[in-house]
Scaffold this motif. Structure first.
Motif, PDB file in Angstrom:
ATOM      1  N   UNK A 188       0.824  -1.219   0.000  1.00  0.00           N
ATOM      2  CA  UNK A 188       0.000   0.000   0.000  1.00  0.00           C
ATOM      3  C   UNK A 188       0.857   1.267   0.000  1.00  0.00           C
ATOM      4  N   UNK A 189       1.912   1.293   0.831  1.00  0.00           N
ATOM      5  CA  UNK A 189       2.696   2.531   0.936  1.00  0.00           C
ATOM      6  C   UNK A 189       3.641   2.733  -0.248  1.00  0.00           C
ATOM      7  N   UNK A 190       4.140   1.668  -0.846  1.00  0.00           N
ATOM      8  CA  UNK A 190       4.988   1.841  -2.042  1.00  0.00           C
ATOM      9  C   UNK A 190       4.194   2.579  -3.112  1.00  0.00           C
ATOM     10  N   UNK A 191       2.921   2.183  -3.250  1.00  0.00           N
ATOM     11  CA  UNK A 191       2.064   2.824  -4.254  1.00  0.00           C
ATOM     12  C   UNK A 191       1.807   4.274  -3.863  1.00  0.00           C
ATOM     13  N   UNK A 192       1.443   4.489  -2.592  1.00  0.00           N
ATOM     14  CA  UNK A 192       1.051   5.831  -2.157  1.00  0.00           C
ATOM     15  C   UNK A 192       2.236   6.801  -2.172  1.00  0.00           C
ATOM     16  N   UNK A 193       3.436   6.296  -1.925  1.00  0.00           N
ATOM     17  CA  UNK A 193       4.616   7.176  -1.836  1.00  0.00           C
ATOM     18  C   UNK A 193       4.908   7.844  -3.177  1.00  0.00           C
ATOM     19  N   UNK A 194       4.517   7.204  -4.271  1.00  0.00           N
ATOM     20  CA  UNK A 194       4.648   7.841  -5.584  1.00  0.00           C
ATOM     21  C   UNK A 194       3.364   8.587  -5.945  1.00  0.00           C
ATOM     22  N   UNK A 195       2.248   7.912  -5.697  1.00  0.00           N
ATOM     23  CA  UNK A 195       0.963   8.465  -6.138  1.00  0.00           C
ATOM     24  C   UNK A 195       0.602   9.770  -5.428  1.00  0.00           C
TER      25      UNK A 195
END
Ligand SMILES: NC(=O)c1ccc[n+]([C@@H]2O[C@H](COP(=O)([O-])OP(=O)(O)OC[C@H]3O[C@@H](n4cnc5c(N)ncnc54)[C@H](OP(=O)(O)O)[C@@H]3O)[C@@H](O)[C@H]2O)c1
Length: 308
Positions: A188-195
């Motif tokens: 979840x956070x890998x995605x959010x850290x870019x998004x």
């Protein structure tokens, strides 16, 4: 056949939009029994016209669709693919008991829906997911998949590993790219850290990624650094240099869906993508002043826009 998994699953797709329509159509084409759970007008449109997909990756194809306004299950898997702003209302269409022991796979952006889902469904059935794709519901039942890729990551701290693997195997057999990871926080956070930096900055600037990485570089670096520190505190170590490298590689014209929603005058996922980062920062005692300023600015603009 003894020992062999059923090659066909019952899958519910809640929200037949860009993501849900694409995934559901690909699964249906592979023979899975797909039930779309949608608003009544959309149920009618899908039942009458089916789903049409235009995709460089999956091809152009049409499938008939079965749809309902309220799931009566049971299913092997239930994919949640509504926007965060519609999640509560959409869940009203999925009575907890209707799923049987089916897995729940949300593909929403953000990090806060997982605890919510675990209050509603048995934790052993909830799987975290993230999807990297660009796909749009141009009309009910009409899906344009414009990215050359479509990658899904799944992981669960609470569902048995073999069930998560079985889900991934079924989806892969239909042609979807699915990676099973062992850490749902990282998914979840890998995605959010870019998004989150992409969404907040493109929406604030009203400009695509190419403008952000050049003319808004200082703000971009600050926001990426802040959000990476929150992700790391949450248990998903994120290197800001890696995120900035991704920004430098995406097409210059890339827009975020938050930006597109704002441009179209729709409610955005600001709370799930931006304010959620601030709430997490608070929990870990971190200060994120640049991100907070952007979220505040966007929130003010959105309230004014929706009040018009
Ligand atoms: N699209 C992408 O490229 C992409 C990429 C990565 C992640 N995501 C994430 O995936 C999630 C879904 O995004 P999306 O772009 O697929 O959204 P979308 O195209 O707007 O689709 C959302 C769907 O949810 C349906 N819906 C809304 N309220 C509902 C309700 N109360 N009951 C049942 N269905 C309801 C809508 O129905 P109607 O058709 O009736 O309006 C629509 O079909 C978001 O969290 C987004 O951030 C999207």
């Amino acid at each position: 056949m003894d020992g062999m998994p059923d090659p066909l699953w019952n899958v519910a797709i809640v929200g037949p939009g860009g993501v849900g329509g694409l995934i559901g159509a690909v699964l249906a084409r592979a023979g899975h029994r797909v039930m779309f759970v949608a608003r009544p007008e959309t149920v009618d449109a899908l039942t009458t016209g089916g789903l049409t997909v235009h995709s460089g990756k999956f091809g152009d194809f049409q499938v008939p669709a079965t749809a309902t306004a309220r799931l009566s299950g049971p299913v092997d898997a239930c994919v949640l693919a509504v926007k965060a702003t519609a999640l509560d209302a959409a869940l009203e269409r999925v009575p907890a008991g209707a799923l049987g022991d089916g897995l729940v796979l949300p593909l929403l952006n953000g990090v806060e829906h997982l605890p919510l889902l675990r209050t509603r469904f048995p934790a052993a059935q909830v799987v975290a997911g993230a999807i990297r794709v660009e796909t749009t519901r141009v009309a009910p039942g009409r899906i344009e998949h414009t990215s050359p890729f479509s990658g899904i990551e799944v992981a669960s701290d609470t569902a048995p590993g073999e069930r998560v693997e079985a889900l991934a195997a079924q989806f892969r057999r239909a042609g979807l790219d699915v990676t099973v990871r062992d850490d749902e926080t990282a998914v979840l956070w890998d995605k959010l850290a870019f998004l989150a930096p992409l969404a907040l900055l493109t929406t604030a600037a009203g400009a695509p990624a190419g403008t952000i990485r050049t003319q808004w570089r200082e703000t971009l670096e600050a926001v990426v650094g802040e959000i990476a520190s929150v992700a790391t505190a949450a248990g998903a170590p994120v290197d800001p240099a890696t995120i900035l490298g991704m920004f430098d590689r995406v097409p210059a014209g890339m827009k975020s869906s938050m930006q597109r929603d704002a441009e179209a005058g729709r409610a955005t996922e600001l709370d799930a993508i931006g304010t959620a980062v601030l709430r997490a920062a608070d929990r870990y005692g971190l200060t994120t002043p640049v991100t907070a300023r952007l979220v505040d600015e966007l929130s003010t603009r959105e309230s004014a826009r929706l009040a018009e």
